[in-house]
Design a protein around this motif. Sequence first.
Motif, mmCIF file in Angstrom:
data_model
loop_
_atom_site.group_PDB
_atom_site.id
_atom_site.type_symbol
_atom_site.label_atom_id
_atom_site.label_comp_id
_atom_site.label_asym_id
_atom_site.label_seq_id
_atom_site.Cartn_x
_atom_site.Cartn_y
_atom_site.Cartn_z
ATOM 1 N N GLN A 58 0.848 -1.182 0.000
ATOM 2 C CA GLN A 58 0.000 0.000 0.000
ATOM 3 C C GLN A 58 0.887 1.236 0.000
ATOM 4 N N VAL A 59 0.759 2.036 -1.048
ATOM 5 C CA VAL A 59 1.560 3.245 -1.187
ATOM 6 C C VAL A 59 0.717 4.440 -0.734
ATOM 7 N N ILE A 60 1.194 5.141 0.268
ATOM 8 C CA ILE A 60 0.491 6.307 0.797
ATOM 9 C C ILE A 60 1.368 7.535 0.575
ATOM 10 N N ASN A 61 0.828 8.520 -0.124
ATOM 11 C CA ASN A 61 1.572 9.739 -0.412
ATOM 12 C C ASN A 61 0.662 10.934 -0.141
ATOM 13 N N PRO A 62 0.996 11.785 0.801
ATOM 14 C CA PRO A 62 0.122 12.927 1.100
ATOM 15 C C PRO A 62 0.118 13.987 0.004
ATOM 16 N N ARG A 63 1.003 13.874 -0.982
ATOM 17 C CA ARG A 63 1.097 14.873 -2.044
ATOM 18 C C ARG A 63 0.080 14.550 -3.124
ATOM 19 N N SER A 64 -0.955 15.365 -3.265
ATOM 20 C CA SER A 64 -1.982 15.138 -4.272
ATOM 21 C C SER A 64 -2.316 16.392 -5.072
ATOM 22 N N ALA A 65 -1.874 17.558 -4.635
ATOM 23 C CA ALA A 65 -2.118 18.785 -5.396
ATOM 24 C C ALA A 65 -1.313 18.739 -6.691
ATOM 25 N N PRO A 66 -1.924 19.004 -7.843
ATOM 26 C CA PRO A 66 -1.213 18.874 -9.118
ATOM 27 C C PRO A 66 0.076 19.673 -9.201
ATOM 28 N N GLY A 67 0.082 20.920 -8.709
ATOM 29 C CA GLY A 67 1.303 21.719 -8.770
ATOM 30 C C GLY A 67 2.433 21.108 -7.963
ATOM 31 N N ASP A 68 2.116 20.561 -6.780
ATOM 32 C CA ASP A 68 3.131 19.907 -5.956
ATOM 33 C C ASP A 68 3.680 18.663 -6.642
ATOM 34 N N LEU B 52 6.015 11.679 -21.595
ATOM 35 C CA LEU B 52 4.704 11.031 -21.600
ATOM 36 C C LEU B 52 4.029 11.166 -20.239
ATOM 37 N N ASN B 53 4.806 11.008 -19.176
ATOM 38 C CA ASN B 53 4.241 11.159 -17.839
ATOM 39 C C ASN B 53 3.848 12.608 -17.556
ATOM 40 N N ILE B 54 4.663 13.546 -18.033
ATOM 41 C CA ILE B 54 4.333 14.957 -17.852
ATOM 42 C C ILE B 54 3.040 15.298 -18.594
ATOM 43 N N GLN B 55 2.872 14.735 -19.791
ATOM 44 C CA GLN B 55 1.651 14.983 -20.541
ATOM 45 C C GLN B 55 0.452 14.349 -19.850
ATOM 46 N N LEU B 56 0.648 13.165 -19.248
ATOM 47 C CA LEU B 56 -0.427 12.530 -18.489
ATOM 48 C C LEU B 56 -0.850 13.410 -17.324
ATOM 49 N N MET B 57 0.111 13.981 -16.610
ATOM 50 C CA MET B 57 -0.207 14.865 -15.500
ATOM 51 C C MET B 57 -0.939 16.111 -15.986
ATOM 52 N N ALA B 58 -0.530 16.619 -17.150
ATOM 53 C CA ALA B 58 -1.197 17.791 -17.711
ATOM 54 C C ALA B 58 -2.633 17.464 -18.097
ATOM 55 N N ASN B 59 -2.858 16.262 -18.647
ATOM 56 C CA ASN B 59 -4.218 15.867 -19.031
ATOM 57 C C ASN B 59 -5.127 15.757 -17.812
ATOM 58 N N CYS B 60 -4.590 15.234 -16.719
ATOM 59 C CA CYS B 60 -5.403 15.009 -15.517
ATOM 60 C C CYS B 60 -5.634 16.286 -14.719
ATOM 61 N N SER B 61 -4.998 17.374 -15.105
ATOM 62 C CA SER B 61 -5.272 18.669 -14.478
ATOM 63 C C SER B 61 -5.645 19.714 -15.525
ATOM 64 N N ASP B 62 -5.857 19.273 -16.758
ATOM 65 C CA ASP B 62 -6.280 20.121 -17.870
ATOM 66 C C ASP B 62 -5.470 21.410 -17.938
ATOM 67 N N CYS B 63 -4.147 21.258 -17.941
ATOM 68 C CA CYS B 63 -3.267 22.418 -18.060
ATOM 69 C C CYS B 63 -2.326 22.201 -19.246
ATOM 70 N N LEU B 64 -1.537 23.214 -19.554
ATOM 71 C CA LEU B 64 -0.553 23.144 -20.625
ATOM 72 C C LEU B 64 0.839 23.300 -20.030
ATOM 73 N N VAL B 65 1.796 22.571 -20.566
ATOM 74 C CA VAL B 65 3.186 22.665 -20.116
ATOM 75 C C VAL B 65 3.957 23.522 -21.109
ATOM 76 N N ARG B 66 4.703 24.487 -20.585
ATOM 77 C CA ARG B 66 5.416 25.433 -21.445
ATOM 78 C C ARG B 66 6.892 25.512 -21.061
ATOM 79 N N TYR B 67 7.754 25.673 -22.087
ATOM 80 C CA TYR B 67 9.186 25.872 -21.851
ATOM 81 C C TYR B 67 9.627 27.141 -22.558
ATOM 82 N N ASN B 68 10.227 28.057 -21.802
ATOM 83 C CA ASN B 68 10.736 29.314 -22.346
ATOM 84 C C ASN B 68 12.212 29.133 -22.671
ATOM 85 N N GLU B 69 12.541 29.137 -23.972
ATOM 86 C CA GLU B 69 13.919 28.894 -24.390
ATOM 87 C C GLU B 69 14.846 30.046 -24.018
ATOM 88 N N ILE B 70 14.314 31.259 -23.937
ATOM 89 C CA ILE B 70 15.153 32.419 -23.615
ATOM 90 C C ILE B 70 15.569 32.383 -22.146
#
Length: 291
Positions: A18-28, A93-111
Amino acid sequence: IKYNASRNITALQQLRVQVINPRSAPGDCFLDYLTSTRYGAAIPLAQIDTASLTALNTYSNELITYSDYAGGSSTIKRFEFNGVIDTNQKIMLNIQLMANCSDCLVRYNEILSLWSVITQKSTYTVAMDINNSNMISALQVTPIDTSNAFNVVECKFPDGSQVDSFSSVTYDLAVIKPELLYPNEPVNKQSISLNLTNNNVQAQYITNRLLEAVRDDLQVQCEINYVGLQLEAGDIVTVTNSNYGWVAKLFRIIKVTEKISDQGQVSAALSLSEFNPAVYDDKNITAFEPI
């Protein structure tokens, strides 16, 4: 357990953990996975926009109201992660899965070499108005192809009320919001997996937003002068053009490309996708009745 061939201790018996993790907020969870050197992307903290993750947490922790199966009213957090990341999968793929489950977009600023997330919600800030004063090219408009736009979603998510089981539910736009369908539109089905969402209310909420968002699929390409270099992918802009009858029509930037002409003129080529803030309004959802 110490393995010992002479005592025939050569393997572990089957066991449950049984894996118990108190971290459930998407940003965290994003911050933990992006910075982890053991199972994540090992990105230095200085290259992560933590303010955007905090904004995602604030939005995700807001309560939405839904109807329970008994006919009453209840509330639940908008987004919450309850699942396991498969570290055998590629990191993106995992980052995209997390984005799908919180309906957000992931962005990278090259500058700035900075990773961030864009919280998709009904409130927004317009970064720039694109009009005849800064546009230096024609508008290339790609209309919606109804033969490719899906209108039925089969959503698979872990069943929080069952052990080691997934639920598969089909959502049809003809039932949810039939006014968004076009005449004689063919049935197109899309399958998605929300492995980090184990609540049917949140799964319905995400799927409703997905079904409505795909209806606003107008794509536009244009080129503007050097002022466009300050724009980033994910920004919201407006387009005003009399030929199309657009007055401050909302678009989200998909891609920004810097261009330099033979005469040394600097410009920015933009790829835009139609944006409708009504897609991200809270929906009327009724929880499934347990069997």
